[in-house]
Design a protein around this motif. Structure first.
Motif, PDB file in Angstrom:
ATOM      1  N   UNK A   8       0.847  -1.189   0.000  1.00  0.00           N
ATOM      2  CA  UNK A   8       0.000   0.000   0.000  1.00  0.00           C
ATOM      3  C   UNK A   8       0.887   1.246   0.000  1.00  0.00           C
ATOM      4  N   UNK A   9       0.625   2.163  -0.949  1.00  0.00           N
ATOM      5  CA  UNK A   9       1.392   3.408  -1.054  1.00  0.00           C
ATOM      6  C   UNK A   9       0.850   4.485  -0.118  1.00  0.00           C
ATOM      7  N   UNK A  10      -0.478   4.501   0.079  1.00  0.00           N
ATOM      8  CA  UNK A  10      -1.064   5.520   0.946  1.00  0.00           C
ATOM      9  C   UNK A  10      -2.464   5.091   1.371  1.00  0.00           C
ATOM     10  N   UNK A  11      -2.952   5.725   2.425  1.00  0.00           N
ATOM     11  CA  UNK A  11      -4.240   5.351   3.006  1.00  0.00           C
ATOM     12  C   UNK A  11      -5.425   5.723   2.122  1.00  0.00           C
ATOM     13  N   UNK A  12      -5.210   6.487   1.052  1.00  0.00           N
ATOM     14  CA  UNK A  12      -6.305   6.810   0.137  1.00  0.00           C
ATOM     15  C   UNK A  12      -6.860   5.558  -0.539  1.00  0.00           C
ATOM     16  N   UNK A  13      -6.142   4.456  -0.451  1.00  0.00           N
ATOM     17  CA  UNK A  13      -6.619   3.190  -1.020  1.00  0.00           C
ATOM     18  C   UNK A  13      -7.969   2.796  -0.421  1.00  0.00           C
ATOM     19  N   UNK A  14      -8.235   3.248   0.798  1.00  0.00           N
ATOM     20  CA  UNK A  14      -9.482   2.873   1.473  1.00  0.00           C
ATOM     21  C   UNK A  14     -10.727   3.402   0.780  1.00  0.00           C
ATOM     22  N   UNK A  15     -10.577   4.384  -0.115  1.00  0.00           N
ATOM     23  CA  UNK A  15     -11.706   4.923  -0.864  1.00  0.00           C
ATOM     24  C   UNK A  15     -11.836   4.274  -2.244  1.00  0.00           C
ATOM     25  N   UNK A 117     -12.659  -4.827   6.137  1.00  0.00           N
ATOM     26  CA  UNK A 117     -12.054  -4.036   7.212  1.00  0.00           C
ATOM     27  C   UNK A 117     -12.973  -2.891   7.632  1.00  0.00           C
ATOM     28  N   UNK A 118     -13.600  -2.242   6.657  1.00  0.00           N
ATOM     29  CA  UNK A 118     -14.495  -1.110   6.940  1.00  0.00           C
ATOM     30  C   UNK A 118     -15.619  -1.544   7.877  1.00  0.00           C
ATOM     31  N   UNK A 119     -16.167  -2.749   7.676  1.00  0.00           N
ATOM     32  CA  UNK A 119     -17.250  -3.244   8.549  1.00  0.00           C
ATOM     33  C   UNK A 119     -16.797  -3.334  10.004  1.00  0.00           C
ATOM     34  N   UNK A 120     -15.497  -3.525  10.214  1.00  0.00           N
ATOM     35  CA  UNK A 120     -14.962  -3.611  11.579  1.00  0.00           C
ATOM     36  C   UNK A 120     -14.329  -2.307  12.042  1.00  0.00           C
ATOM     37  N   UNK A 121     -14.499  -1.231  11.261  1.00  0.00           N
ATOM     38  CA  UNK A 121     -13.940   0.065  11.630  1.00  0.00           C
ATOM     39  C   UNK A 121     -12.433   0.148  11.437  1.00  0.00           C
ATOM     40  N   UNK A 122     -11.881  -0.678  10.563  1.00  0.00           N
ATOM     41  CA  UNK A 122     -10.432  -0.700  10.326  1.00  0.00           C
ATOM     42  C   UNK A 122     -10.114  -0.196   8.927  1.00  0.00           C
ATOM     43  N   UNK A 123      -8.835   0.165   8.717  1.00  0.00           N
ATOM     44  CA  UNK A 123      -8.400   0.702   7.429  1.00  0.00           C
ATOM     45  C   UNK A 123      -7.018   0.171   7.072  1.00  0.00           C
ATOM     46  N   UNK A 124      -6.717   0.182   5.788  1.00  0.00           N
ATOM     47  CA  UNK A 124      -5.362  -0.125   5.329  1.00  0.00           C
ATOM     48  C   UNK A 124      -4.498   1.116   5.510  1.00  0.00           C
ATOM     49  N   UNK A 125      -3.201   0.902   5.735  1.00  0.00           N
ATOM     50  CA  UNK A 125      -2.258   1.997   5.962  1.00  0.00           C
ATOM     51  C   UNK A 125      -1.064   1.895   5.031  1.00  0.00           C
ATOM     52  N   UNK A 126      -0.398   3.007   4.823  1.00  0.00           N
ATOM     53  CA  UNK A 126       0.817   3.033   4.024  1.00  0.00           C
ATOM     54  C   UNK A 126       1.779   1.958   4.540  1.00  0.00           C
ATOM     55  N   UNK A 127       2.333   1.191   3.614  1.00  0.00           N
ATOM     56  CA  UNK A 127       3.302   0.158   3.968  1.00  0.00           C
ATOM     57  C   UNK A 127       2.698  -1.209   4.223  1.00  0.00           C
ATOM     58  N   UNK A 128       1.369  -1.300   4.354  1.00  0.00           N
ATOM     59  CA  UNK A 128       0.748  -2.611   4.557  1.00  0.00           C
ATOM     60  C   UNK A 128       1.030  -3.512   3.362  1.00  0.00           C
ATOM     61  N   UNK A 129       1.305  -4.774   3.644  1.00  0.00           N
ATOM     62  CA  UNK A 129       1.496  -5.791   2.615  1.00  0.00           C
ATOM     63  C   UNK A 129       0.263  -6.675   2.594  1.00  0.00           C
ATOM     64  N   UNK A 130      -0.261  -6.928   1.389  1.00  0.00           N
ATOM     65  CA  UNK A 130      -1.494  -7.697   1.248  1.00  0.00           C
ATOM     66  C   UNK A 130      -1.253  -8.885   0.323  1.00  0.00           C
ATOM     67  N   UNK A 131      -1.530 -10.072   0.823  1.00  0.00           N
ATOM     68  CA  UNK A 131      -1.515 -11.271  -0.009  1.00  0.00           C
ATOM     69  C   UNK A 131      -2.833 -11.311  -0.769  1.00  0.00           C
ATOM     70  N   UNK A 132      -2.745 -11.462  -2.098  1.00  0.00           N
ATOM     71  CA  UNK A 132      -3.952 -11.408  -2.914  1.00  0.00           C
ATOM     72  C   UNK A 132      -4.700 -12.732  -2.982  1.00  0.00           C
ATOM     73  N   UNK A 133      -4.036 -13.818  -2.680  1.00  0.00           N
ATOM     74  CA  UNK A 133      -4.688 -15.118  -2.749  1.00  0.00           C
ATOM     75  C   UNK A 133      -3.930 -16.040  -3.670  1.00  0.00           C
TER      76      UNK A 133
END
Length: 165
Positions: A8-15, A117-133
């Motif tokens: 993740x480059x930035x928290x704007x990904x949440x939108x 994550x949104x349903x639980x009130x959480x967000x992705x942050x800059x630097x987070x690594x996500x496994x796609x599957x």
């Protein structure tokens, strides 16, 4: 299992509401081999709830060299149409899939995660690594064996390899 990791480059990904919007908020893509510990003798017998119960068996993995993200229609299309091939140490093909094997486009996995994550009130942050599957079925690990995963169609046609002692 053949996989990809995105950073993740930035928290704007949440939108983000589309794979293209997700791509604009990523900094790197990593070829990735997940080394699950499925805790079962026959992975073919796992059910959906069983996979959830064992946390998809996620234990470790091998990261390949990062691919810098230059967001645009070419990379977006490449992710969906790439061919992901798993070969053993001798070059024998073990499994193959298109990029679309993960929810129609691999970045749809990020959209799913954002919504969950949104349903639980959480967000992705800059630097987070996500496994796609997984692009491949779970394959057993054998001592002395190895595997290479190729991502044909991504920039540079990257690969990632592992050998087991």
């Amino acid at each position: 299992e053949a996989d990809l990791i995105v950073k993740v480059a930035n928290a704007d990904i949440n939108a983000a509401t589309s794979p293209g919007a997700v791509l604009r908020h990523l900094s790197e893509i990593y070829p990735f081999i997940e080394l699950p510990d499925l805790i079962v003798a026959d992975p073919g017998q796992l059910t959906g709830p069983g996979v959830v119960y064992i946390n998809a068996g996620a234990r470790a993995g091998i990261l390949g060299q990062p691919i810098p993200v230059r967001a645009g229609p070419e990379l977006l299309a490449a992710l969906g149409t790439m061919t992901v091939t798993v070969r053993d140490a001798e070059g024998k093909e073990l499994d193959r899939a298109q990029g679309s094997a993960i929810l129609g486009h691999p970045l749809n996995a990020v959209l799913w995660l954002i919504a969950d994550l949104r349903r639980d009130g959480l967000r992705l942050n800059k630097g987070d690594l996500i496994s796609l599957g997984s692009f491949s079925r779970p394959l057993p690990i054998k001592a002395g064996a190895g595997a290479t995963v190729a991502y044909d169609g991504l920039p540079g046609n990257p690969t990632v390899s592992v050998r087991f002692p």
